[in-house]
Write a protein that holds these residues in place. Structure first.
Motif, PDB file in Angstrom:
ATOM      1  N   ASP A 266       0.832  -1.205   0.000  1.00 40.91           N
ATOM      2  CA  ASP A 266       0.000   0.000   0.000  1.00 40.91           C
ATOM      3  C   ASP A 266       0.863   1.250   0.000  1.00 40.91           C
ATOM      4  N   GLY A 267       1.952   1.226   0.780  1.00 38.37           N
ATOM      5  CA  GLY A 267       2.833   2.381   0.839  1.00 38.37           C
ATOM      6  C   GLY A 267       3.512   2.660  -0.483  1.00 38.37           C
ATOM      7  N   VAL A 268       3.924   1.610  -1.190  1.00 39.42           N
ATOM      8  CA  VAL A 268       4.559   1.789  -2.501  1.00 39.42           C
ATOM      9  C   VAL A 268       3.598   2.476  -3.468  1.00 39.42           C
ATOM     10  N   ILE A 269       2.354   2.024  -3.454  1.00 35.93           N
ATOM     11  CA  ILE A 269       1.364   2.599  -4.373  1.00 35.93           C
ATOM     12  C   ILE A 269       1.011   4.031  -3.973  1.00 35.93           C
ATOM     13  N   ARG A 270       0.789   4.230  -2.694  1.00 39.80           N
ATOM     14  CA  ARG A 270       0.297   5.520  -2.214  1.00 39.80           C
ATOM     15  C   ARG A 270       1.340   6.634  -2.372  1.00 39.80           C
ATOM     16  N   SER A 271       2.629   6.313  -2.171  1.00 39.45           N
ATOM     17  CA  SER A 271       3.654   7.355  -2.135  1.00 39.45           C
ATOM     18  C   SER A 271       4.450   7.489  -3.429  1.00 39.45           C
ATOM     19  N   ALA A 272       4.012   6.867  -4.499  1.00 38.35           N
ATOM     20  CA  ALA A 272       4.760   6.922  -5.760  1.00 38.35           C
ATOM     21  C   ALA A 272       4.859   8.355  -6.279  1.00 38.35           C
ATOM     22  N   GLN A 273       6.050   8.723  -6.735  1.00 38.25           N
ATOM     23  CA  GLN A 273       6.274  10.067  -7.268  1.00 38.25           C
ATOM     24  C   GLN A 273       5.481  10.290  -8.551  1.00 38.25           C
ATOM     25  N   SER A 274       5.297   9.238  -9.322  1.00 36.31           N
ATOM     26  CA  SER A 274       4.656   9.379 -10.632  1.00 36.31           C
ATOM     27  C   SER A 274       3.213   9.838 -10.548  1.00 36.31           C
ATOM     28  N   TRP A 275       2.568   9.691  -9.380  1.00 40.09           N
ATOM     29  CA  TRP A 275       1.203  10.188  -9.252  1.00 40.09           C
ATOM     30  C   TRP A 275       1.147  11.704  -9.418  1.00 40.09           C
ATOM     31  N   SER A 276       2.278  12.378  -9.219  1.00 38.49           N
ATOM     32  CA  SER A 276       2.301  13.835  -9.395  1.00 38.49           C
ATOM     33  C   SER A 276       2.214  14.231 -10.856  1.00 38.49           C
ATOM     34  N   TYR A 277       2.507  13.283 -11.755  1.00 37.67           N
ATOM     35  CA  TYR A 277       2.583  13.608 -13.185  1.00 37.67           C
ATOM     36  C   TYR A 277       1.545  12.875 -14.026  1.00 37.67           C
ATOM     37  N   THR A 278       0.752  12.007 -13.416  1.00 35.53           N
ATOM     38  CA  THR A 278      -0.253  11.274 -14.181  1.00 35.53           C
ATOM     39  C   THR A 278      -1.637  11.566 -13.628  1.00 35.53           C
ATOM     40  N   ASN A 279      -2.637  11.246 -14.427  1.00 37.63           N
ATOM     41  CA  ASN A 279      -4.020  11.439 -14.002  1.00 37.63           C
ATOM     42  C   ASN A 279      -4.338  10.517 -12.835  1.00 37.63           C
ATOM     43  N   ARG A 280      -5.087  11.004 -11.863  1.00 41.06           N
ATOM     44  CA  ARG A 280      -5.350  10.228 -10.651  1.00 41.06           C
ATOM     45  C   ARG A 280      -6.217   9.004 -10.925  1.00 41.06           C
ATOM     46  N   TYR A 281      -6.857   8.939 -12.079  1.00 41.90           N
ATOM     47  CA  TYR A 281      -7.684   7.790 -12.401  1.00 41.90           C
ATOM     48  C   TYR A 281      -6.906   6.664 -13.082  1.00 41.90           C
ATOM     49  N   TYR A 282      -5.622   6.879 -13.340  1.00 36.24           N
ATOM     50  CA  TYR A 282      -4.822   5.826 -13.959  1.00 36.24           C
ATOM     51  C   TYR A 282      -4.590   4.690 -12.967  1.00 36.24           C
ATOM     52  N   VAL A 283      -4.271   3.541 -13.501  1.00 35.77           N
ATOM     53  CA  VAL A 283      -3.923   2.367 -12.704  1.00 35.77           C
ATOM     54  C   VAL A 283      -2.473   1.999 -13.008  1.00 35.77           C
ATOM     55  N   GLY A 284      -1.671   1.769 -11.970  1.00 39.92           N
ATOM     56  CA  GLY A 284      -0.312   1.283 -12.170  1.00 39.92           C
ATOM     57  C   GLY A 284       0.762   2.334 -12.301  1.00 39.92           C
ATOM     58  N   SER A 285       0.468   3.605 -12.019  1.00 36.60           N
ATOM     59  CA  SER A 285       1.478   4.649 -12.174  1.00 36.60           C
ATOM     60  C   SER A 285       2.675   4.437 -11.258  1.00 36.60           C
ATOM     61  N   GLU A 286       2.487   3.717 -10.146  1.00 36.60           N
ATOM     62  CA  GLU A 286       3.596   3.506  -9.210  1.00 36.60           C
ATOM     63  C   GLU A 286       4.744   2.726  -9.841  1.00 36.60           C
ATOM     64  N   ASP A 287       4.463   1.944 -10.878  1.00 34.61           N
ATOM     65  CA  ASP A 287       5.515   1.153 -11.520  1.00 34.61           C
ATOM     66  C   ASP A 287       6.477   1.998 -12.343  1.00 34.61           C
ATOM     67  N   LEU A 288       6.101   3.221 -12.641  1.00 30.86           N
ATOM     68  CA  LEU A 288       6.945   4.066 -13.485  1.00 30.86           C
ATOM     69  C   LEU A 288       8.156   4.601 -12.727  1.00 30.86           C
ATOM     70  N   ASP A 289       8.069   4.731 -11.419  1.00 30.30           N
ATOM     71  CA  ASP A 289       9.153   5.332 -10.638  1.00 30.30           C
ATOM     72  C   ASP A 289      10.475   4.616 -10.838  1.00 30.30           C
ATOM     73  N   ALA A 290      10.466   3.294 -10.723  1.00 25.95           N
ATOM     74  CA  ALA A 290      11.710   2.517 -10.751  1.00 25.95           C
ATOM     75  C   ALA A 290      12.135   2.106 -12.150  1.00 25.95           C
ATOM     76  N   ASN A 291      11.367   2.462 -13.152  1.00 22.22           N
ATOM     77  CA  ASN A 291      11.660   1.972 -14.506  1.00 22.22           C
ATOM     78  C   ASN A 291      11.846   3.080 -15.534  1.00 22.22           C
ATOM     79  N   GLY A 292      12.079   4.289 -15.085  1.00 25.34           N
ATOM     80  CA  GLY A 292      12.295   5.403 -16.009  1.00 25.34           C
ATOM     81  C   GLY A 292      12.415   6.700 -15.239  1.00 25.34           C
ATOM     82  N   ARG A 293      12.372   7.795 -15.961  1.00 25.53           N
ATOM     83  CA  ARG A 293      12.465   9.108 -15.319  1.00 25.53           C
ATOM     84  C   ARG A 293      11.529  10.080 -16.023  1.00 25.53           C
TER      85      ARG A 293
END
Length: 730
Positions: A266-293
């Motif tokens: 839950d913490g990984v999903i909730r605190s992902a930096q990528s949520w600042s740059y994607t629409n809040r209705y997206y699913v899976g944005s937390e995976d972008l943090d560790a796999n790109g910039r």
């Protein structure tokens, strides 16, 4: 007079319903159809808009009484238009299997595999699985657990209906903030309904015993003996059969390793930096943090750059599977391959592909999940292949591309219109169901650039038609020769699904994860689950009927010698950049108002351009697709020789005009003239926005074109006059 007023009002209501279904218009503060119609009746100008001010006596009350029955019919007919939701398998540890709802077939599950209503997930010994049901609802299963998605639907206003059944084992359910879903969790003897906007619930099922622990939030538990509320820090145990169960309330036990693991996730999903740059209705944005910039690109704002090898292209590392309703759906093998392939758009920046997430804080903008945001092509002639093509190709669409869905209501359509120039592909067949570009104006268009840019064309992935969806072949880039005779599709693929196209892994289910026992499952429910998934046989019959009825495709412009040794190379530009316009705003600001003529999705098709009879005389028309994401082509119609000048998204922010190479003056003048001709045709039709855009392009290609500059001013004045006339009529 009253009859005329009633007729006009009815037309307005029907128009609102139609636009609402197409999601192309929403008044601020009125997100639902009922809200929009209420908004309509609240307008003081409603009666006057009929053109009969004297009829104001026929006020809102009378109008409502006259049209209420029909109005309710329209609302109900539109509200039942519900599309199925899609869950994602976001984590797999150990042996995890999935059973299809349309066939009952079991197979090993895959990361990023879609899960729809009727599908079942099962875990083996010492295994775990995580399903992201939507942007705010996550289900995790422990070892030897079984869960079925009974209902996964979303209404046109975005509210989700989620109902899943836990047959046995340990389940952990998290509701993040901003959840809009109505959720029900069924077990053999209880129906559990979370009542808080946020919550954490642990559910364990063993035969006819259900334990519910509320770590955060609150739930309402229903049994045959009634219902009870369980608050945070409490637990309830339900014992007894489906018809006789009762519950006992007590305190929640202390947390264990399963709770800790779920809390970390839950913490990984909730605190992902990528949520600042994607629409809040997206699913899976937390995976972008560790796999790109995330980088900032002029005209597009924040875009995501994946960490990949040189020469990588999107939509190649993975496979296609067939899903009910959604049809051909992309499953990526990349760990991060959910969000960038089902939302947003891709574009080429220098030599690298970047993912643009689309509007982030765009007010009423709601992103649409799609099985993939690609354009499909067919290559080769019919040589005994059932599809009529030797191979099928696909290309990631850009922010400036129209999107032609092949699923849902469009699944039975195989539409096409002939064109002779790649520039027209962006303007064809803008009928019902076609999705307008996410960015208005002229931004990066993969479809347009594929005809003139070798690097974009090589991003088209292909498979033999008889291997499409089977996983038996690895996608590869399209060849120049194949693309030359390719066909651009604006409807569904003429490929009939088979059982081989249903599995995401082509591996059988693990024995330890298969459902045990032959007894028929029974669940206690408050809400009737959705109807059974349509069988594969019925889906196949629909596809076959559609292919027989109207299997058409769209031929694209022939391209030759663009990457051959004797072709004139692109004009040298500083840092590989050619910029002609300054951006007006940040594309991620979410302000999609713009010019309605530029972004409207319901524009009549462009007229067909006649094909030249001589192949050597065919022109490669000038194409510019963006302010700083442009592609420009000029060609001379002599002896089949072509000279291409193009640029993609800039790698520099400086704005300038590119100096012309010596000897290119005649080419440039002809290129500018082709734009002027297109603009003149647009003027004749009264499409002043398109005319202005083409005059601007002509002037940018040839700065000495006084004709383009003069006509640009004339088009502006004409549009101004038209706007004034419209304003005076209001």
């Amino acid at each position: 007079m009253a009859e005329v007023g009633q007729f006009l009002l009815r037309k307005r209501i029907q128009g609102i319903v139609r636009l609402w279904k197409q999601r192309s218009w929403t008044p601020r503060g009125a997100p639902s159809l009922a809200g929009q119609l209420q908004w309509l009746f609240m307008q003081d100008s409603l009666c006057c808009s009929t053109g009969f001010p004297g009829q104001v006596g026929m006020n809102r009350n009378l109008l409502v009484s006259v049209f209420l029955p029909g109005l309710l019919t329209l609302i109900s007919s539109a509200q039942v238009d519900i599309s199925p939701g899609v869950a994602r398998i976001s984590l797999i540890q150990g042996d995890v299997s999935m059973q299809r709802g349309d066939t009952g077939d079991w197979s090993a599950a895959a990361l990023n595999q879609p899960v729809v209503g009727g599908d079942r997930i099962s875990t083996g010994d010492g295994s775990k699985a995580e399903l992201q049901l939507d942007h705010a609802n996550v289900l995790r299963l422990g070892n030897n657990a079984q869960a079925k998605i009974a209902t996964m639907e979303r209404t046109q206003v975005g509210r989700a209906q989620i109902q899943f059944q836990v047959g046995q084992g340990l389940a952990y359910y998290t509701v993040f903030k901003d959840s809009e879903a109505a959720v029900e969790i069924d077990t053999p003897n209880a129906a559990i309904r979370p009542t808080s906007k946020e919550g954490i619930y642990r559910i364990e099922v063993s035969g006819f015993e259900t334990q519910v622990i509320v770590r955060a939030g609150a739930v309402e538990i229903s049994t045959p003996h009634g219902s009870s509320r369980v608050e945070m820090g409490q637990a309830a145990t339900v014992r007894g059969t489906t018809d006789e169960a009762g519950n006992v309330l007590g305190g929640a036990p202390s947390t264990d390793s399963w709770d800790s693991w779920s809390s970390e996730r839950d913490g990984v999903i909730r605190s992902a930096q990528s949520w600042s740059y994607t629409n809040r209705y997206y699913v899976g944005s937390e995976d972008l943090d560790a796999n790109g910039r995330w980088v900032n690109v002029l005209d597009y704002g924040r875009v995501w750059s994946p960490t990949v090898a040189a020469g990588w292209t999107p939509y190649r590392a993975g496979r296609w599977v067939w899903e009910p309703y959604w049809g051909w759906t992309w499953i990526s093998r990349e760990a991060w391959g959910w969000t960038p392939y089902h939302y947003g758009r891709w574009f080429l920046y220098g030599k690298s592909w970047m993912w643009w997430p689309g509007p982030v804080d765009g007010g009423s903008y709601r992103p649409e999940w799609a099985p993939a945001y690609v354009a499909f092509y067919g290559f080769g002639g019919a040589r005994g292949v059932s599809t009529g093509f030797e191979s099928v190709g696909w290309l990631a669409i850009g922010p400036g591309d129209y999107f032609y869905p092949w699923y849902g209501r469009k699944g039975s359509h195989f539409e096409a219109v002939n064109v002779t120039d790649a520039t027209d592909i962006m303007y064809i067949n803008r009928g019902s169901g076609v999705v307008a570009p996410l960015l208005g104006g002229s931004h990066f268009s993969s479809v347009g650039l594929a005809a003139i840019d070798v690097q974009v064309r090589k991003a088209i992935s292909t498979l033999p038609a008889d291997h499409f969806g089977t996983g038996r072949s690895t996608p590869k880039a399209v060849s120049r020769a194949a693309f030359r005779d390719g066909r651009f599709m604006t409807g569904n693929l003429p490929i009939v699904p088979t059982r081989e196209t249903l599995s995401a892994t082509n591996r059988p289910a693990g024995p330890s994860s298969m459902m045990r026992g032959g007894r028929r499952e029974r669940f206690f429910t408050n809400r009737q689950p959705a109807a059974a998934t349509q069988s594969l046989d019925a889906q196949v019959a629909q596809v076959q009927e559609g292919i027989r009825g109207s299997g058409q495709v769209v031929p694209v412009r022939e391209v030759t010698q663009l990457d051959s040794a004797d072709t004139t190379r692109p004009m040298p530009v500083e840092n590989g950049v050619e910029r002609t316009l300054q951006p007006t705003n940040d594309a991620q600001s979410g302000d999609r108002s713009g010019s309605r003529s530029e972004r409207g999705a319901r524009i009549a098709p462009s007229p067909r351009i006649p094909r030249e009879t001589s192949r050597s005389a065919r022109r490669v028309m000038t194409l510019e697709r963006s302010r700083g994401a442009a592609a420009r082509v000029a060609s001379r119609s002599v002896g089949g020789s072509r000279t291409a000048v193009f640029s993609r998204v800039p790698t520099s922010t400086s704005a300038r005009r590119t100096a012309l190479a010596p000897g290119s003056r005649g080419v440039t003048a002809r290129a500018a003239q082709s734009y002027i001709d297109s603009a003149n045709r647009a003027m004749d039709k009264g499409n002043y926005a398109a005319a202005m855009a083409n005059y601007k392009r002509a002037w940018q290609v040839d700065g000495n074109s006084a004709a383009a500059k003069a006509r640009l001013g004339r088009a502006r004045r004409a549009m101004q006059a038209e706007n004034e006339i419209i304003a005076n009529r209001r």
